[in-house]
Motif scaffolding. Structure first.
Motif, mmCIF file in Angstrom:
data_model
loop_
_atom_site.group_PDB
_atom_site.id
_atom_site.type_symbol
_atom_site.label_atom_id
_atom_site.label_comp_id
_atom_site.label_asym_id
_atom_site.label_seq_id
_atom_site.Cartn_x
_atom_site.Cartn_y
_atom_site.Cartn_z
ATOM 1 N N ARG A 117 52.537 66.183 24.552
ATOM 2 C CA ARG A 117 53.429 65.780 23.466
ATOM 3 C C ARG A 117 53.884 66.995 22.665
ATOM 4 O O ARG A 117 55.059 67.126 22.301
ATOM 5 C CB ARG A 117 52.684 64.783 22.566
ATOM 6 C CG ARG A 117 53.537 64.082 21.520
ATOM 7 C CD ARG A 117 52.674 63.086 20.761
ATOM 8 N NE ARG A 117 52.110 62.071 21.646
ATOM 9 C CZ ARG A 117 50.856 61.640 21.604
ATOM 10 N NH1 ARG A 117 50.011 62.144 20.717
ATOM 11 N NH2 ARG A 117 50.442 60.710 22.426
ATOM 12 N N CYS A 118 52.960 67.905 22.398
ATOM 13 C CA CYS A 118 53.294 69.095 21.606
ATOM 14 C C CYS A 118 54.287 69.995 22.339
ATOM 15 O O CYS A 118 55.277 70.447 21.756
ATOM 16 C CB CYS A 118 52.026 69.873 21.276
ATOM 17 S SG CYS A 118 50.948 69.059 20.082
ATOM 18 N N TYR A 119 54.036 70.261 23.619
ATOM 19 C CA TYR A 119 54.945 71.133 24.371
ATOM 20 C C TYR A 119 56.304 70.469 24.588
ATOM 21 O O TYR A 119 57.347 71.128 24.502
ATOM 22 C CB TYR A 119 54.319 71.525 25.708
ATOM 23 C CG TYR A 119 53.312 72.646 25.584
ATOM 24 C CD1 TYR A 119 53.699 73.974 25.682
ATOM 25 C CD2 TYR A 119 51.967 72.367 25.349
ATOM 26 C CE1 TYR A 119 52.780 75.005 25.561
ATOM 27 C CE2 TYR A 119 51.031 73.389 25.222
ATOM 28 C CZ TYR A 119 51.445 74.704 25.322
ATOM 29 O OH TYR A 119 50.531 75.725 25.186
ATOM 30 N N ARG A 120 56.295 69.187 24.854
ATOM 31 C CA ARG A 120 57.554 68.479 25.077
ATOM 32 C C ARG A 120 58.429 68.504 23.825
ATOM 33 O O ARG A 120 59.634 68.776 23.890
ATOM 34 C CB ARG A 120 57.260 67.038 25.502
ATOM 35 C CG ARG A 120 58.502 66.232 25.851
ATOM 36 C CD ARG A 120 58.131 64.902 26.464
ATOM 37 N NE ARG A 120 57.307 64.080 25.580
ATOM 38 C CZ ARG A 120 56.038 63.773 25.815
ATOM 39 N NH1 ARG A 120 55.432 64.211 26.903
ATOM 40 N NH2 ARG A 120 55.369 63.010 24.966
ATOM 41 N N PHE A 163 55.199 76.449 19.735
ATOM 42 C CA PHE A 163 56.435 77.013 19.213
ATOM 43 C C PHE A 163 57.269 77.637 20.329
ATOM 44 O O PHE A 163 56.745 78.021 21.385
ATOM 45 C CB PHE A 163 56.129 78.114 18.188
ATOM 46 C CG PHE A 163 55.201 77.693 17.094
ATOM 47 C CD1 PHE A 163 55.679 77.178 15.905
ATOM 48 C CD2 PHE A 163 53.821 77.794 17.263
ATOM 49 C CE1 PHE A 163 54.809 76.781 14.895
ATOM 50 C CE2 PHE A 163 52.950 77.407 16.258
ATOM 51 C CZ PHE A 163 53.448 76.897 15.077
ATOM 52 N N ASP A 164 58.566 77.757 20.060
ATOM 53 C CA ASP A 164 59.399 78.633 20.863
ATOM 54 C C ASP A 164 58.862 80.050 20.687
ATOM 55 O O ASP A 164 58.603 80.496 19.560
ATOM 56 C CB ASP A 164 60.846 78.543 20.388
ATOM 57 C CG ASP A 164 61.743 79.502 21.120
ATOM 58 O OD1 ASP A 164 62.189 79.187 22.217
ATOM 59 O OD2 ASP A 164 61.976 80.605 20.571
ATOM 60 N N ALA A 165 58.657 80.765 21.783
ATOM 61 C CA ALA A 165 57.995 82.067 21.725
ATOM 62 C C ALA A 165 58.756 83.073 20.861
ATOM 63 O O ALA A 165 58.145 83.817 20.080
ATOM 64 C CB ALA A 165 57.814 82.621 23.130
ATOM 65 N N SER A 166 60.080 83.109 20.971
ATOM 66 C CA SER A 166 60.838 84.073 20.183
ATOM 67 C C SER A 166 60.716 83.781 18.699
ATOM 68 O O SER A 166 60.631 84.701 17.877
ATOM 69 C CB SER A 166 62.308 84.075 20.612
ATOM 70 O OG SER A 166 62.895 82.798 20.411
ATOM 71 N N LEU A 167 60.682 82.494 18.351
ATOM 72 C CA LEU A 167 60.508 82.099 16.956
ATOM 73 C C LEU A 167 59.148 82.544 16.428
ATOM 74 O O LEU A 167 59.044 83.119 15.338
ATOM 75 C CB LEU A 167 60.646 80.583 16.828
ATOM 76 C CG LEU A 167 60.271 79.971 15.467
ATOM 77 C CD1 LEU A 167 61.255 80.413 14.399
ATOM 78 C CD2 LEU A 167 60.224 78.451 15.566
ATOM 79 N N LEU A 168 58.101 82.316 17.223
ATOM 80 C CA LEU A 168 56.759 82.659 16.757
ATOM 81 C C LEU A 168 56.583 84.171 16.660
ATOM 82 O O LEU A 168 55.952 84.670 15.722
ATOM 83 C CB LEU A 168 55.710 82.059 17.697
ATOM 84 C CG LEU A 168 54.281 82.070 17.160
ATOM 85 C CD1 LEU A 168 54.172 81.276 15.862
ATOM 86 C CD2 LEU A 168 53.300 81.526 18.182
ATOM 87 N N LYS A 169 57.141 84.904 17.596
ATOM 88 C CA LYS A 169 57.049 86.361 17.518
ATOM 89 C C LYS A 169 57.761 86.890 16.282
ATOM 90 O O LYS A 169 57.278 87.814 15.605
ATOM 91 C CB LYS A 169 57.631 86.996 18.778
ATOM 92 C CG LYS A 169 56.748 86.857 20.008
ATOM 93 C CD LYS A 169 57.282 87.699 21.161
ATOM 94 C CE LYS A 169 56.348 87.672 22.346
ATOM 95 N NZ LYS A 169 56.785 88.597 23.426
#
Length: 224
Positions: A117-120, A163-169
């Motif tokens: 659910r979290c990844y989706r 999270f979207d990786a770019s957002l989290l970075k």
């Protein structure tokens, strides 16, 4: 899109009252951290698992893996001074584009349904955290004493926070402040909203002796 999970395991076992860090304590004959990793592997065998451990614990972890014949694929990143710095170190091993979850190493009972659910939802909403309802009465401390508040206005936060990786970075490029208590708070600090999804109540964070007793019961019921 590639899926990653950073499993943060930097605990020292102070509240557990043990010399052995809590992530290495055994439930059902297997270290907690291994069970946590297996939960994500069961969800997606292709997920990229990054375990974030203090450098001083990594040799012991390697010994545990050999002892338990634990060969689940993963990489290890150095833990930092705080959880914030540990996650930042783990993110250095993440390639974009990707979705990246951050999960407590001592939460082995997260359900596959919650992980999915979290990844989706993160694919759609960019920032997602699992939560559960508060069932106890809640009081707020005020200068005059304390007052009861509406528990329906509050939620208990769990992991994985995805999270979207770019957002989290980008979020973790900010300077650290003590108010960063989890990944959602780091992301929110730069104005990004965070979506809530339903967690599972068994997804307890094992930090005290009583938590360990609960875990010993859950591990039999879940047969993990």
């Amino acid at each position: 899109m590639t899926e990653y999970v950073l499993i943060v395991a930097g605990g020292r076992g102070l509240r557990m009252g043990t010399e052995l860090p809590k992530q290495f304590l055994s439930i059902g004959g297997k270290p907690i951290l291994m069970r946590t990793m297996e939960a994500f592997y069961a969800y997606n065998p292709d997920i990229q698992i990054i375990v974030v451990l203090p450098h001083c614990q990594q040799d012991f972890w390697a010994e545990l893996c050999a002892k338990h014949c634990f060969v689940l694929p993963h990489r290890v990143a150095d833990g930092g001074e705080t959880r914030f710095h540990s996650v930042k170190n783990g993110l250095a091993l993440v390639s974009e584009p990707a979705l990246v979850g951050v999960h407590d190493g001592v939460r082995p009972f997260v359900s596959q349904e919650v992980i999915a659910r979290c990844y989706r939802q993160a694919l759609l909403r960019k920032a997602v955290i699992p939560v559960v309802d508060i069932v106890e009465t809640v009081r707020h401390l005020v200068p005059e004493g304390s007052v009861t508040v509406n528990r329906n206005d509050y939620k208990l936060v769990q992991t994985p926070q995805v999270f979207d990786a770019s957002l989290l970075k980008k979020a973790y490029s900010q300077s650290y402040v003590p108010e960063f208590t989890d990944d959602a708070s780091v992301v929110e600090a730069m104005g990004q909203s965070v979506a809530l999804v339903e967690g599972n109540r068994e997804n307890v964070k094992i930090t005290t002796p009583s938590d360990l007793k609960i875990a010993s019961v859950l591990v039999e019921e879940w047969s993990i």
